[in-house]
Design an enzyme around this catalytic site. Structure first.
Site, PDB file in Angstrom:
ATOM      1  N   HIS A 187      17.611 -12.065  25.875  1.00  0.00           N
ATOM      2  CA  HIS A 187      16.601 -11.572  25.413  1.00  0.00           C
ATOM      3  C   HIS A 187      16.107 -10.429  25.943  1.00  0.00           C
ATOM      4  O   HIS A 187      15.537  -9.518  25.272  1.00  0.00           O
ATOM      5  CB  HIS A 187      15.449 -12.671  24.796  1.00  0.00           C
ATOM      6  CG  HIS A 187      15.816 -13.843  23.883  1.00  0.00           C
ATOM      7  ND1 HIS A 187      15.530 -13.235  22.408  1.00  0.00           N
ATOM      8  CD2 HIS A 187      16.039 -15.000  23.857  1.00  0.00           C
ATOM      9  CE1 HIS A 187      15.717 -14.259  21.608  1.00  0.00           C
ATOM     10  NE2 HIS A 187      15.987 -15.317  22.374  1.00  0.00           N
ATOM     11  N   ASP A 196      19.785 -17.463  27.787  1.00  0.00           N
ATOM     12  CA  ASP A 196      19.174 -16.965  26.515  1.00  0.00           C
ATOM     13  C   ASP A 196      17.896 -15.927  26.896  1.00  0.00           C
ATOM     14  O   ASP A 196      17.867 -14.955  26.441  1.00  0.00           O
ATOM     15  CB  ASP A 196      18.655 -18.169  25.686  1.00  0.00           C
ATOM     16  CG  ASP A 196      17.928 -17.637  24.431  1.00  0.00           C
ATOM     17  OD1 ASP A 196      18.624 -16.815  23.639  1.00  0.00           O
ATOM     18  OD2 ASP A 196      16.927 -17.825  24.201  1.00  0.00           O
ATOM     19  N   ASP A 222      24.678 -22.522  22.066  1.00  0.00           N
ATOM     20  CA  ASP A 222      24.027 -22.603  20.624  1.00  0.00           C
ATOM     21  C   ASP A 222      24.060 -21.273  19.731  1.00  0.00           C
ATOM     22  O   ASP A 222      24.154 -21.533  18.639  1.00  0.00           O
ATOM     23  CB  ASP A 222      22.423 -22.994  20.546  1.00  0.00           C
ATOM     24  CG  ASP A 222      21.640 -22.318  21.879  1.00  0.00           C
ATOM     25  OD1 ASP A 222      22.485 -21.378  22.341  1.00  0.00           O
ATOM     26  OD2 ASP A 222      20.705 -22.672  21.803  1.00  0.00           O
ATOM     27  N   HIS A 223      24.436 -20.377  20.512  1.00  0.00           N
ATOM     28  CA  HIS A 223      24.500 -18.945  19.821  1.00  0.00           C
ATOM     29  C   HIS A 223      24.848 -18.140  20.922  1.00  0.00           C
ATOM     30  O   HIS A 223      24.584 -18.453  22.047  1.00  0.00           O
ATOM     31  CB  HIS A 223      23.051 -18.351  18.945  1.00  0.00           C
ATOM     32  CG  HIS A 223      22.104 -18.713  19.854  1.00  0.00           C
ATOM     33  ND1 HIS A 223      21.554 -17.713  20.866  1.00  0.00           N
ATOM     34  CD2 HIS A 223      21.194 -19.658  19.907  1.00  0.00           C
ATOM     35  CE1 HIS A 223      20.515 -18.110  21.124  1.00  0.00           C
ATOM     36  NE2 HIS A 223      20.208 -19.310  20.808  1.00  0.00           N
ATOM     37  N   GLU A 246      20.911 -28.285  29.725  1.00  0.00           N
ATOM     38  CA  GLU A 246      20.667 -26.885  29.124  1.00  0.00           C
ATOM     39  C   GLU A 246      20.392 -25.977  30.138  1.00  0.00           C
ATOM     40  O   GLU A 246      19.489 -26.039  31.014  1.00  0.00           O
ATOM     41  CB  GLU A 246      19.819 -27.079  28.022  1.00  0.00           C
ATOM     42  CG  GLU A 246      19.983 -25.733  27.388  1.00  0.00           C
ATOM     43  CD  GLU A 246      18.547 -25.252  26.539  1.00  0.00           C
ATOM     44  OE1 GLU A 246      18.702 -24.682  25.369  1.00  0.00           O
ATOM     45  OE2 GLU A 246      17.321 -25.532  26.752  1.00  0.00           O
ATOM     46  N   SER A 292      17.778 -21.328  18.334  1.00  0.00           N
ATOM     47  CA  SER A 292      18.188 -22.483  18.940  1.00  0.00           C
ATOM     48  C   SER A 292      17.624 -23.742  18.306  1.00  0.00           C
ATOM     49  O   SER A 292      18.282 -24.868  18.680  1.00  0.00           O
ATOM     50  CB  SER A 292      17.271 -22.393  20.415  1.00  0.00           C
ATOM     51  OG  SER A 292      18.006 -21.311  21.049  1.00  0.00           O
TER      52      SER A 292
HETATM   53 ZN    ZN Z   1      16.799 -17.317  22.106  1.00  0.00          ZN
END
Ligand code: ZN
Length: 417
Positions: free
Chosen positions: A251, A247, A289-290, A242, A83
């Site tokens: 994870h 995220d 961001d991904h 954000e 990130s």
């Molecule tokens: Zn992450």
């Protein structure tokens, strides 16, 4: 008239045309769904889909979709970004190493869009569901060679703060909060205090809550409030929002948590979209961001993804496991907490787990939900595929097609200059 003069004269005339001047937004809202690759926006579409109709309704992400972006970090670090490198690319237009907070591979500071905005006399803000000092917000406002230096980042953010800061403030000391208060910041620490804020600067150090167990739509609320705080900015503002915990859910390979975070983030994007409609001199530009977790909408060769029950899950697997491990009949608690009847395979999976061990039981509950919905995961980390880009308002068309994440920053910087 010499050539130089003629050129500047023509340029001046062009700039005074209404179409040209209208290209420049007064306000810019930058939205990042951390880890929110395409499987998450597609998943969200089906998660919120009305079961009353036979069609699949579009979402705010479909409505505002303009293209995609690549996310790889500096080539020294391969294909898969973290990130920090990705936020640095989005904030400065430069590729860097994983872990870097707005510094290049030589660890030299890079100018960020927020610094450019401040230099132009604009107001700036951030609203996040992580710590305020986390990789994404930090990369837009300060510089550090390593994302984990959150105490140093808190000090930098005290020295050069954003005008409006909403997020978790655990790395700020009382002395730093006092410094911000002395600079004229309203300092609050609870969601219920949002309503009492007056226009102007805010430091809101909120508890770290997730969208499924505690504060379902907290980012949506913070986004609306941040826009209220910044709305009166004479020179305009740049606001970063954000959805940080999409995220974290990725994870954790936790589809119920991930979709509830998407609902909150989707609400925040809708709030920003409504602001752009009411204030047409604003640009909303959003991306991820991904992607995270290698989420797949189907698994094990089955042509099936059924997320409907996820809407009815009101506690995270972790919270359910915590209660179940201390209960007399853990299986009964799990049965009662999940909105579907466990089949034999799923029951066996639970019964074969150490029912007194919260972590193992959390994983077993997540697995049961994955099997029930048909959800797959390939990693507990990030993945390298492209991510969606969505935009609306002044200059939105500049972001269409395929871009690299550094192009997004370059275009924002051009609009600011
Ligand atoms: Zn992450």
């Amino acid at each position: 008239m010499n050539n130089k003069k003629l050129l500047s004269c023509l340029l001046g005339a062009a700039l005074s045309l209404p179409g040209f001047a209208a290209e420049k937004p007064k306000n810019i809202i930058i939205m990042i769904g951390d880890g929110m690759g395409f499987p998450y926006t597609t998943g969200y579409r089906h998660f919120v889909d009305s079961q009353e109709t036979t069609t699949v309704e579009t979402t705010v992400f479909d409505r505002l979709h303009v293209g995609s972006a690549s996310t790889h970090p500096h080539h020294h670090d391969g294909v898969v970004t973290d990130s920090a490198a990705s936020a640095t690319a989005l904030a400065t237009g430069t590729k860097t190493y994983n872990g870097a907070i707005a510094v290049d591979i030589e660890k030299e500071p890079l100018t960020t869009v927020m610094e450019i905005a401040k230099a132009k006399g604009m107001n700036t803000g951030l609203a996040v569901t992580s710590t305020i000092t986390h990789a994404t917000p930090a990369s837009f406002f300060v510089h550090n060679e390593y994302r984990k230096n959150e105490k140093e980042i808190a000090q930098s953010l005290t020295e050069t703060p954003a005008d409006v800061m909403f997020g978790n403030g655990r790395h700020f000391t009382q002395a730093q909060l006092d410094t911000l208060a002395a600079k004229g910041y309203q300092v609050i620490s609870e969601y219920k205090q949002l309503a009492s804020l007056k226009p102007g600067k805010v430091m809101a150090t909120m508890p770290l809550t997730n969208a499924i167990d505690d504060e379902p739509m907290r980012l949506t609320k913070m986004t609306k409030q941040a826009l209220k705080q910044l709305k009166g900015s004479k020179q305009g503002f740049v606001l970063l929002i954000e959805g940080s915990q999409i995220d974290w859910a990725g994870h954790a390979n936790d589809i119920a948590w991930a979709m509830h975070e998407m609902a909150d983030y989707g609400g925040a994007v809708e709030a920003a979209e409504a602001f752009v409609k009411a204030n047409p001199d604003t640009l909303l530009i959003g991306t991820a961001d991904h992607s995270t977790g290698g989420l797949t909408l189907a698994r094990d060769g089955d042509y099936r993804w059924e997320p409907q029950s996820l809407l009815k899950i009101k506690q995270s697997p972790e919270a359910i496991a915590k209660i179940a491990t201390t209960a007399e009949d853990p299986v009964a608690i799990i049965n009662r907490s999940l909105p579907f009847k466990l089949n034999d395979e799923q029951l066996k999976l639970i019964k074969n787990t150490d029912l007194k061990e919260p972590k193992a039981l959390t994983n077993a509950i997540k697995k049961v939900i994955d099997l029930h919905t048909g959800t797959g995961w390939t990693t507990s980390g990030h993945t390298g595929e492209d991510v969606p880009v969505y935009a609306t308002g002044v200059g939105a068309h500049l972001f269409s097609g395929h871009l690299d994440n550094t192009d997004i920053a370059d275009k924002i910087i051009k609009l600011l200059q």
